[in-house]
Design a protein around this motif. Sequence first.
Motif, PDB file in Angstrom:
ATOM      1  N   VAL A 115       0.832  -1.204   0.000  1.00 40.80           N
ATOM      2  CA  VAL A 115       0.000   0.000   0.000  1.00 40.80           C
ATOM      3  C   VAL A 115       0.864   1.250   0.000  1.00 40.80           C
ATOM      4  CG1 VAL A 115      -1.590   1.377   1.402  1.00 40.80           C
ATOM      5  CG2 VAL A 115      -2.016  -1.066   1.056  1.00 40.80           C
ATOM      6  N   LYS A 119       0.982   4.069  -3.037  1.00 40.67           N
ATOM      7  CA  LYS A 119       0.709   5.488  -2.785  1.00 40.67           C
ATOM      8  C   LYS A 119       1.880   6.345  -3.241  1.00 40.67           C
ATOM      9  CE  LYS A 119      -2.530   4.929   1.084  1.00 40.67           C
ATOM     10  NZ  LYS A 119      -2.759   5.145   2.543  1.00 40.67           N
ATOM     11  N   ALA A 124      -2.432   4.382  -5.996  1.00 42.10           N
ATOM     12  CA  ALA A 124      -3.295   3.846  -4.938  1.00 42.10           C
ATOM     13  C   ALA A 124      -4.756   3.749  -5.364  1.00 42.10           C
ATOM     14  CB  ALA A 124      -3.175   4.723  -3.686  1.00 42.10           C
ATOM     15  N   LEU A 147      -6.693   1.254   0.096  1.00 43.50           N
ATOM     16  CA  LEU A 147      -6.535   1.798  -1.256  1.00 43.50           C
ATOM     17  C   LEU A 147      -7.896   2.295  -1.732  1.00 43.50           C
ATOM     18  CD1 LEU A 147      -4.194  -0.932  -2.792  1.00 43.50           C
ATOM     19  CD2 LEU A 147      -3.540   1.361  -1.998  1.00 43.50           C
TER      20      LEU A 147
END
Length: 396
Positions: A115, A119, A124, A147
């Motif tokens: 994750v 990002k 994401a 997400l």
Amino acid sequence: MNDNAGQTRQAAVTPFDTAKLDRLMEEAGIDVIVATSKHNTQYLMGGYKFIFFAAMDAIGHSRYLPMVIYEKGAPDHSAYVGNRMEGAEHQNNPFWTPAVHTATWGTQDAAGLAVEHLKKIGKAGGRIGIEPAFLPSDARDLLASRLDGARFVDATHVLERLRAVKTPGELAKLRRASELITDSMLATIAAARAGSTKMEIIEQLRREETNRGLHFEYCLLTLGSSHNRAGSPQAWVEGETLSIDSGGNYHGYIGDLCRMGVLGEPDAELEDLLAEVECIQQAAFAKVRAGAAGREMIVAAEAELKASPSAAFTDFFCHGMGLIAHEAPFLMTNHPVTYDGIDADKPLEAGNVISVETTMLHPKRGFIKLEDTLAITDGGYEMFGDRGRGWNRGGA
């Protein structure tokens, strides 16, 4: 986030065809792939596999979950997520991915690092390709919860197509796996004697494969008139047949072949029965070449089988193979593994590798089978492990 040295490389030199992967991802509507299966992470990492979890994934309350993250058109945004101990592996032989996150002990911390990386690269909320059969539910739940706006897409087909055509290096490993398995099976048959049990013969094969540098995976063995291929105390008796079907692994690549043995000399009936099996195999081989549809091979083999005196208890099957035992090209539907034969009408490609097998379940003489591995070439095929395809004598 614990990142190892190597994250600031200027350019990523990938061990796979990024143009092909980008095209496949575009066709599937995928922005970024998060691969989590052992075979696909190994492929995307250029053959690397962490030895500590080679035999078992479980540790503590969770399991090992390697991840390779690849963004379409941006290999320099790639990342590897692995176990904490893999930092030492990276230190000795640096991984190709510009980002390396070796900081996990389970599924949720691996998903958490994924994750963070997604990002960081601005994906994401994108269309994220996953492998549903190889992504634990707790890891998927965490990805979904963190997400916001992401859409998950099944990337299984994309990664299968990426691996379908083998490189020269992959072909060399598959050839080596087949050669070593053939050597191991022939040595095992020769070493077996009257009174040797199935469990003893299987153990002999395990030692033969291990001593040759293979990772032993399985042995399916029959003796005499039985069609049961599981290990047991059943002993080999003079005049009986033996079928030995083994899968061994060489640097991650599968060898899968079957050869026949007999304790004593084969009689005329046994010679004729194995010749029937061989005729079906040869009918299939004759249609194998790059550019020919896989169905041509199947139709030719099934026509030969239909004309065989033993057609009522004989079966023909073929499947793709490589890092796993059934992969692209997919040539037959639910026969016996449950997938669709979506490649039967498509042309075979040079670099595809297939297993071709004919199995006779004779009611009196037992399990009689040949299974061969073929690499597709422009002019036809190359057979790997092309030895011992007749009756091999036990007790030699």
